[in-house]
Motif scaffolding. Sequence first.
Motif, PDB file in Angstrom:
ATOM      1  N   TYR A  67       0.831  -1.203   0.000  1.00 32.33           N
ATOM      2  CA  TYR A  67       0.000   0.000   0.000  1.00 32.33           C
ATOM      3  C   TYR A  67       0.865   1.252   0.000  1.00 32.33           C
ATOM      4  CZ  TYR A  67      -1.959   4.115   2.033  1.00 32.33           C
ATOM      5  OH  TYR A  67      -2.236   5.428   2.274  1.00 32.33           O
ATOM      6  N   LEU A  68       1.878   1.290   0.870  1.00 32.59           N
ATOM      7  CA  LEU A  68       2.748   2.469   0.932  1.00 32.59           C
ATOM      8  C   LEU A  68       3.435   2.703  -0.417  1.00 32.59           C
ATOM      9  CD1 LEU A  68       4.468   1.990   4.417  1.00 32.59           C
ATOM     10  CD2 LEU A  68       2.689   3.648   3.828  1.00 32.59           C
ATOM     11  N   ALA A  69       3.873   1.624  -1.058  1.00 29.99           N
ATOM     12  CA  ALA A  69       4.526   1.749  -2.368  1.00 29.99           C
ATOM     13  C   ALA A  69       3.539   2.274  -3.404  1.00 29.99           C
ATOM     14  CB  ALA A  69       5.099   0.404  -2.800  1.00 29.99           C
ATOM     15  N   ALA A 121       4.190  10.229  -6.980  1.00 30.58           N
ATOM     16  CA  ALA A 121       5.403  10.443  -7.769  1.00 30.58           C
ATOM     17  C   ALA A 121       5.153  10.410  -9.269  1.00 30.58           C
ATOM     18  CB  ALA A 121       6.452   9.391  -7.392  1.00 30.58           C
ATOM     19  N   GLU A 122       4.213   9.566  -9.717  1.00 31.45           N
ATOM     20  CA  GLU A 122       4.027   9.346 -11.143  1.00 31.45           C
ATOM     21  C   GLU A 122       2.959  10.239 -11.770  1.00 31.45           C
ATOM     22  OE1 GLU A 122       5.799   7.428 -13.163  1.00 31.45           O
ATOM     23  OE2 GLU A 122       7.110   6.815 -11.523  1.00 31.45           O
ATOM     24  N   VAL A 123       1.924  10.590 -11.010  1.00 30.13           N
ATOM     25  CA  VAL A 123       0.795  11.334 -11.581  1.00 30.13           C
ATOM     26  C   VAL A 123       1.014  12.826 -11.350  1.00 30.13           C
ATOM     27  CG1 VAL A 123      -1.701  11.650 -11.577  1.00 30.13           C
ATOM     28  CG2 VAL A 123      -0.727   9.375 -11.179  1.00 30.13           C
ATOM     29  N   ARG A 124       1.542  13.471 -12.363  1.00 34.06           N
ATOM     30  CA  ARG A 124       1.862  14.899 -12.257  1.00 34.06           C
ATOM     31  C   ARG A 124       1.427  15.583 -13.554  1.00 34.06           C
ATOM     32  NH1 ARG A 124       7.445  15.903 -11.910  1.00 34.06           N
ATOM     33  NH2 ARG A 124       7.004  17.840 -10.813  1.00 34.06           N
ATOM     34  N   ARG A 154      15.790  -6.128   1.107  1.00 33.38           N
ATOM     35  CA  ARG A 154      15.893  -4.867   0.363  1.00 33.38           C
ATOM     36  C   ARG A 154      15.495  -5.057  -1.089  1.00 33.38           C
ATOM     37  NH1 ARG A 154      21.274  -0.958  -0.074  1.00 33.38           N
ATOM     38  NH2 ARG A 154      20.379   0.528  -1.572  1.00 33.38           N
ATOM     39  N   ASN A 155      15.917  -6.171  -1.696  1.00 36.88           N
ATOM     40  CA  ASN A 155      15.562  -6.444  -3.087  1.00 36.88           C
ATOM     41  C   ASN A 155      14.056  -6.612  -3.254  1.00 36.88           C
ATOM     42  OD1 ASN A 155      18.178  -6.310  -4.037  1.00 36.88           O
ATOM     43  ND2 ASN A 155      18.533  -8.528  -3.924  1.00 36.88           N
ATOM     44  N   GLU A 156      13.412  -7.292  -2.298  1.00 34.05           N
ATOM     45  CA  GLU A 156      11.959  -7.469  -2.365  1.00 34.05           C
ATOM     46  C   GLU A 156      11.253  -6.122  -2.272  1.00 34.05           C
ATOM     47  OE1 GLU A 156      11.027 -11.864  -0.481  1.00 34.05           O
ATOM     48  OE2 GLU A 156      11.637 -10.266   0.888  1.00 34.05           O
ATOM     49  N   LYS A 157      11.725  -5.250  -1.395  1.00 30.14           N
ATOM     50  CA  LYS A 157      11.132  -3.918  -1.260  1.00 30.14           C
ATOM     51  C   LYS A 157      11.268  -3.132  -2.562  1.00 30.14           C
ATOM     52  CE  LYS A 157      11.791  -3.310   3.740  1.00 30.14           C
ATOM     53  NZ  LYS A 157      12.460  -2.498   4.778  1.00 30.14           N
ATOM     54  N   GLU A 158      12.458  -3.179  -3.153  1.00 36.46           N
ATOM     55  CA  GLU A 158      12.697  -2.441  -4.393  1.00 36.46           C
ATOM     56  C   GLU A 158      11.817  -2.974  -5.524  1.00 36.46           C
ATOM     57  OE1 GLU A 158      16.877  -2.701  -5.059  1.00 36.46           O
ATOM     58  OE2 GLU A 158      17.381  -1.143  -3.579  1.00 36.46           O
ATOM     59  N   ILE A 203       8.852  -4.365  -5.215  1.00 37.96           N
ATOM     60  CA  ILE A 203       7.475  -3.923  -4.963  1.00 37.96           C
ATOM     61  C   ILE A 203       7.305  -2.469  -5.377  1.00 37.96           C
ATOM     62  CG2 ILE A 203       5.788  -3.410  -3.153  1.00 37.96           C
ATOM     63  CD1 ILE A 203       6.874  -5.889  -1.651  1.00 37.96           C
ATOM     64  N   VAL A 204       8.246  -1.618  -4.978  1.00 35.98           N
ATOM     65  CA  VAL A 204       8.172  -0.194  -5.328  1.00 35.98           C
ATOM     66  C   VAL A 204       8.184  -0.010  -6.838  1.00 35.98           C
ATOM     67  CG1 VAL A 204       9.402   2.017  -5.222  1.00 35.98           C
ATOM     68  CG2 VAL A 204       9.167   0.624  -3.154  1.00 35.98           C
ATOM     69  N   ASP A 205       9.076  -0.710  -7.534  1.00 40.11           N
ATOM     70  CA  ASP A 205       9.173  -0.591  -8.995  1.00 40.11           C
ATOM     71  C   ASP A 205       7.894  -1.085  -9.670  1.00 40.11           C
ATOM     72  OD1 ASP A 205      11.702   0.445  -8.774  1.00 40.11           O
ATOM     73  OD2 ASP A 205      12.739  -1.438  -9.239  1.00 40.11           O
TER      74      ASP A 205
END
Length: 224
Positions: free
Chosen positions: A120-122, A129-132, A178-182, A184-186
């Motif tokens: 959810y946070l991601a 970050a993306e919708v501008r 850390r890789n799993e977090k990255e 998810i964010v991507d």
Amino acid sequence: METQAENMKDAAVRYFEEHPLEADTQTRISLFLINLKQANAMQLAKNEFQPMDWLPYTLLHRQYFKEMELLTLLHRSTQWSLNPFTYMDASQISMKFWSRINAYQFMTNGLSQDRSFFEYLALSHAFMAEVRFVPLFSTDYSLENQFYAALYAIENENGRQIQTQIRFLKEMELPLTRNEKEEIVDEKRRVVADLFSELLASVCQSTEPALNWASPLSFGWPVN
């Protein structure tokens, strides 16, 4: 090589150079943003009823009420279209939006320090970050235009909220590498970027002059 999302943004810049923010465009943009804000607010509302550490609670509490305030601002500032086809197109994008963000998962799960909350946070971070829209508009646009002013206020607030999101994403202790977090964010950023590109495509393709659906002519009534 430019991505499809970047190409679509370039096309949107050219479109907005030649077309004003008229009712159809405002409606398409507003309905898309309302989906984003509602999805975020529905998840944040759970924060009000669940036990949480004080600092996360206060940050999420503040964001929740800010999202509701911005929703009201957007509703009031939009010149809503009278063209029913605009709403038909927007509904298709809305259905894709709720499906692709996997809304059911976020609406049914509670707020706890687990993978679902991190996703959810991601996703919330990707929204901001993306919708501008403002960078796509001409520099001649004035804050005297209430719709443009509302978008400007929303994106300024998003810029402030992003710092909170980054703090959560980096510092929250979770059973994830850390890789799993990255990853998810991507992945969330790709989903939102694709949805944003489709919204921009629908705006740029709506160049055919619409009938004035409030006029007698549009209903085949005689005009004196």
